[in-house]
Design a protein around this motif. Structure first.
Motif, PDB file in Angstrom:
ATOM      1  N   SER A 104     -11.572 -16.886  -0.777  1.00 12.86           N
ATOM      2  CA  SER A 104     -11.127 -16.143   0.463  1.00 12.86           C
ATOM      3  C   SER A 104     -11.734 -16.577   1.612  1.00 12.86           C
ATOM      4  O   SER A 104     -12.611 -17.246   1.843  1.00 12.86           O
ATOM      5  N   ASN A 141      -9.065  -8.710   7.138  1.00 14.89           N
ATOM      6  CA  ASN A 141      -9.019  -8.622   5.636  1.00 14.89           C
ATOM      7  C   ASN A 141      -9.302 -10.082   4.986  1.00 14.89           C
ATOM      8  O   ASN A 141      -9.700 -11.055   5.514  1.00 14.89           O
ATOM      9  N   LYS A 159      -8.008 -11.436   1.573  1.00 18.51           N
ATOM     10  CA  LYS A 159      -7.118 -11.489   0.525  1.00 18.51           C
ATOM     11  C   LYS A 159      -7.836 -12.497  -0.503  1.00 18.51           C
ATOM     12  O   LYS A 159      -8.349 -13.763   0.025  1.00 18.51           O
ATOM     13  N   TYR A 167     -11.187  -1.128   3.795  1.00 22.17           N
ATOM     14  CA  TYR A 167      -9.996  -2.077   3.248  1.00 22.17           C
ATOM     15  C   TYR A 167      -9.407  -1.906   2.199  1.00 22.17           C
ATOM     16  O   TYR A 167     -10.147  -1.510   1.036  1.00 22.17           O
ATOM     17  N   TYR A 226      -6.337  -3.066  -0.949  1.00 23.70           N
ATOM     18  CA  TYR A 226      -5.558  -4.122  -1.265  1.00 23.70           C
ATOM     19  C   TYR A 226      -4.622  -3.836  -2.330  1.00 23.70           C
ATOM     20  O   TYR A 226      -5.105  -3.162  -3.178  1.00 23.70           O
ATOM     21  N   TYR A 255      -2.645  -6.110  -5.467  1.00 24.26           N
ATOM     22  CA  TYR A 255      -2.448  -7.396  -6.195  1.00 24.26           C
ATOM     23  C   TYR A 255      -1.563  -7.190  -7.560  1.00 24.26           C
ATOM     24  O   TYR A 255      -1.668  -6.116  -8.119  1.00 24.26           O
ATOM     25  N   PHE A 306      -2.122 -11.963  -4.698  1.00 20.60           N
ATOM     26  CA  PHE A 306      -2.159 -11.039  -3.608  1.00 20.60           C
ATOM     27  C   PHE A 306      -0.817 -10.347  -3.087  1.00 20.60           C
ATOM     28  O   PHE A 306       0.086 -11.018  -2.866  1.00 20.60           O
ATOM     29  N   SER A 323      -2.801  -6.263   2.231  1.00 14.93           N
ATOM     30  CA  SER A 323      -3.883  -5.807   2.695  1.00 14.93           C
ATOM     31  C   SER A 323      -3.853  -4.712   3.680  1.00 14.93           C
ATOM     32  O   SER A 323      -2.612  -4.736   4.382  1.00 14.93           O
ATOM     33  N   LYS A 353       0.309  -9.310   4.502  1.00 14.60           N
ATOM     34  CA  LYS A 353       1.495  -9.455   3.440  1.00 14.60           C
ATOM     35  C   LYS A 353       1.426 -10.848   2.633  1.00 14.60           C
ATOM     36  O   LYS A 353       1.752 -11.577   3.681  1.00 14.60           O
ATOM     37  N   CYS A 378      -4.965  -2.090  -7.707  1.00 17.01           N
ATOM     38  CA  CYS A 378      -5.540  -1.626  -6.405  1.00 17.01           C
ATOM     39  C   CYS A 378      -6.985  -2.047  -6.302  1.00 17.01           C
ATOM     40  O   CYS A 378      -7.513  -2.161  -7.258  1.00 17.01           O
ATOM     41  N   GLN A 392     -14.932  -6.867  -3.108  1.00 16.19           N
ATOM     42  CA  GLN A 392     -13.660  -5.864  -3.554  1.00 16.19           C
ATOM     43  C   GLN A 392     -13.705  -5.265  -4.755  1.00 16.19           C
ATOM     44  O   GLN A 392     -14.201  -6.101  -5.868  1.00 16.19           O
TER      45      GLN A 392
END
Lengths: 115, 110
Positions: free
Chosen positions: A93, A100, A102, B31, B33, B35, B45, B48, B57, B92, B99
């Motif tokens: 990432s 953010n 991702k 944050y 997300y 996926y 992904f 977010s 997105k 999620c 994460q």
């Protein structure tokens, strides 16, 4: 540019052996490289992660080796155990819009450790 | 240890129907997300979410998808008119710096 390539697709290791899974990335802006472990029916769980300012990170039996010039990183599982049998994903990432992060994922490696 | 929860664990729906997938993130995370993982394929992904708005997105996240945090705890993904190709495992994740993923919702569109 956004891809993360992971190999092998599957791996069989004897108990006590070393499992090695490799990943390669293209985008030099990536600055965070986690490995996730996923058991059947469960969500991915963060195993270990590295940033590109170090070449190696070790947590227990799990080690990430990172080669910034080659844009490659690998997961080593020492003394592999049957309980390590799972699917392993590498990811990468970079900081994006709104801070953010991702995750861009590899395809996964199915590891089976034989007793 | 705090964890991300998701409901339902499985959802079967007819093509064209609306579905709402629910997530309860870890309480002090900021944050969020979504996926998805189509069977046998990589995790992708979708979107977010930060500070009550979408921060990024993917191309997959078209007008059929929406997210919201209706009550400050739940985080939902709505698919307005499901297609066969929406069949996947939806995860999620919530994040402080790392994460953390929920167990997923397996969506099957018939």
């Amino acid at each position: 540019q956004q891809q993360v390539k992971q190999s092998p697709q599957s791996l069989i290791v004897q108990k006590g052996g070393i499992s090695i899974i490799n990943c390669a990335y293209e985008n030099t802006a990536f600055d965070y490289f986690p490995w996730y472990q996923q058991f059947p029916g469960k969500g991915p769980a963060l195993l270990i992660a590295i940033r590109p300012d170090v070449s190696e990170k070790k947590e227990g039996r799990f080690t990430i080796s990172f080669n910034k010039s080659a844009k490659q990183f690998s997961l080593h599982i020492m003394d592999s155990q049957p309980g390590d049998s799972a699917t392993y994903f590498c990811a990468a990432s970079k900081r994006g819009a709104g801070n953010n992060r991702k995750l861009i994922w590899g395809l996964g490696t199915s590891l089976a450790v034989n007793p | 240890e705090p964890e991300v929860t998701q409901t339902p664990s499985h959802q079967v729906t007819q093509m064209g129907q609306e579905v709402i997938l629910r997530c309860v993130p870890i309480s002090n995370h900021l944050y969020f997300y979504w996926y998805r993982q189509i069977l046998g394929q990589k995790v992708e992904f979708l979107v977010s979410f930060y500070n009550n708005e979408i921060s990024e997105k993917s191309e997959i996240f078209d007008d059929q998808f929406s997210v919201e945090r209706p009550d400050g705890s739940n985080f939902t993904l709505k698919i307005r008119s499901t297609k066969l190709e929406d069949s996947a495992m939806y995860f999620c994740a919530s994040s402080d710096s790392k994460q953390y993923f929920g167990p997923g919702t397996r969506l099957l569109v018939l």
